[in-house]
Enzyme design. Structure first.
Site, PDB file in Angstrom:
ATOM      1  N   ARG A  25      29.529 -33.424  50.081  1.00 45.03           N
ATOM      2  CA  ARG A  25      30.748 -33.991  50.673  1.00 45.03           C
ATOM      3  C   ARG A  25      30.764 -33.704  52.175  1.00 45.03           C
ATOM      4  NH1 ARG A  25      31.692 -30.394  53.343  1.00 45.03           N
ATOM      5  NH2 ARG A  25      32.711 -28.425  52.957  1.00 45.03           N
ATOM      6  N   GLY A 115      22.995 -24.981  53.272  1.00 45.08           N
ATOM      7  CA  GLY A 115      23.615 -24.196  54.334  1.00 45.08           C
ATOM      8  C   GLY A 115      24.021 -25.033  55.532  1.00 45.08           C
ATOM      9  N   ASP A 161      35.707 -28.464  47.932  1.00 44.58           N
ATOM     10  CA  ASP A 161      34.381 -29.056  47.739  1.00 44.58           C
ATOM     11  C   ASP A 161      34.220 -29.544  46.296  1.00 44.58           C
ATOM     12  OD1 ASP A 161      34.211 -28.041  50.263  1.00 44.58           O
ATOM     13  OD2 ASP A 161      32.887 -26.383  49.736  1.00 44.58           O
TER      14      ASP A 161
END
Ligand code: GLA
Length: 347
Positions: A25, A115, A161
């Site tokens: 997302r 990350g 998320d």
């Protein structure tokens, strides 16, 4: 029984091939509001984690195209946070808390950079839950995956998320109200092109900074009540300047989310871009989650004609930025349109 023996035994009882796909997302606006009962407007993107394999009894055995070590779990999982290799903690967390009907053997592939602030971990957790055959409605599935992630990593992240990934509707962004845990589809108007650009700086939330921001917000809310509804004059009267800045960010960001949703409704790209720029300034100055790499990326993008707004996206401390541009503008990243929610299918 060794893990290998368990795996071999399980293969004999394997079910049909299953494929679970969970997108990443990008958050268009509304960061560090979810764990304070605020609002946000994220959307899924056409980058995803895919888990393909078979449901089997008793074990989970997964390889990942990003990781050298295979994950082997024997059910039931009781201490996800200690799982090795450490990437497997997300899978272990959802296996421990989700009470799946059995295990799974298969492979994980992902097109989401890890990350980079695009929810690679939430995507892995949701894909694992679906692959394992855990059946919940989208909000309950998101709650489970959030708890699994919190348990596995110790990071007190919010539900944005996971909820974006489980509850979005195809082709739309998702306006989320975290006070009522409700979602509303929002169309992206013609003439709005969103881009995701990588600052190149990788980050993990395992350190204390995400947690300390959350604690500061909670301390401010103990004084002011829910920050989203706090009176700006009262916020400015807070004596502690750190708590004042954090509260100012959460409150003003929630206001910007509502105004941004209206700007999308009205097809007003100038206002939408301005709100993104203001949101970035708030994350940089009041919430202090930007970095030199992010600032360099934001500055270079803002200099490009046809770019209306740029902001960091997600937690900050590195990762990607999101830009709003007119069609025809080419930026050095992914041009993204809303993808659908996570899915699972029997092949
Ligand atoms: C991370 C967390 C989310 C949210 C964002 C910041 O992505 O997982 O819950 O707090 O940071 O908006």
């Amino acid at each position: 029984m060794t893990n290998r023996a368990a795996t071999d035994g399980a293969a004999a009882d394997a079910g049909p091939m299953v494929r679970a796909v969970a997108p990443g997302r990008v958050n268009l606006i509304g960061d560090h509001t979810d764990y304070m009962g605020g609002v946000a407007l994220p959307m899924t993107i056409p980058l995803a984690t895919t888990i393909t394999g078979r449901r089997v009894p008793h074990v989970v055995s997964l390889t990942s195209d990003h990781e050298p070590e295979t994950l082997h779990l024997t059910l039931p999982v009781t201490d996800a946070a200690r799982t090795r290799p450490s990437w497997g903690r997300y899978v272990a967390g959802v296996t421990q808390l989700g009470d799946p009907p059995g295990g799974f053997e298969g492979i994980i592939t992902s097109t989401i950079p890890i990350g980079a602030g695009l929810s690679s971990s939430a995507s892995l957790t949701v894909a694992a839950a679906l692959a394992l055959g855990i059946e919940r409605d989208p909000i309950e599935l998101a709650r489970l995956c959030q708890r699994a992630e919190n348990t596995a990593t110790g990071v007190p992240s919010g539900i944005m998320d996971q909820l974006t990934i489980t509850a979005s509707q195809p082709g739309t962004a998702t306006l989320i109200d975290f006070e009522s845990t409700t979602v509303e589809p929002v169309s992206i108007p013609e003439g709005f092109q969103f881009w995701v650009i990588d600052s190149g700086q990788r980050r993990t939330l395992d350190g204390s900074r995400y947690a300390s921001r959350r604690t500061e917000c909670e301390r401010a809310a103990e004084i002011l009540g829910p920050l989203r509804h706090a009176d700006p004059v009262t916020i400015e009267a807070l004596i502690d300047h750190v708590l004042r800045s954090r509260a100012r960010h959460v409150h003003s960001e929630c206001v910007r989310v509502s105004e941004f949703a209206h700007a999308l409704d009205n097809g007003d790209i100038t206002t939408a871009g301005r709100l993104m720029d203001e949101g970035h300034a708030s994350l940089r100055d009041d919430f202090e989650v930007s970095t030199d790499a992010i600032e360099g990326t934001v500055d270079s993008l803002r200099a490009i004609p046809g770019v209306h707004g740029v902001r960091l996206t997600g937690a900050g401390f590195g990762g990607c930025v999101v830009a709003l541009a007119e069609p025809g503008v080419e930026l050095p990243g992914w041009s993204v349109a809303p993808a659908g929610p996570a899915t699972v299918e029997v092949l």
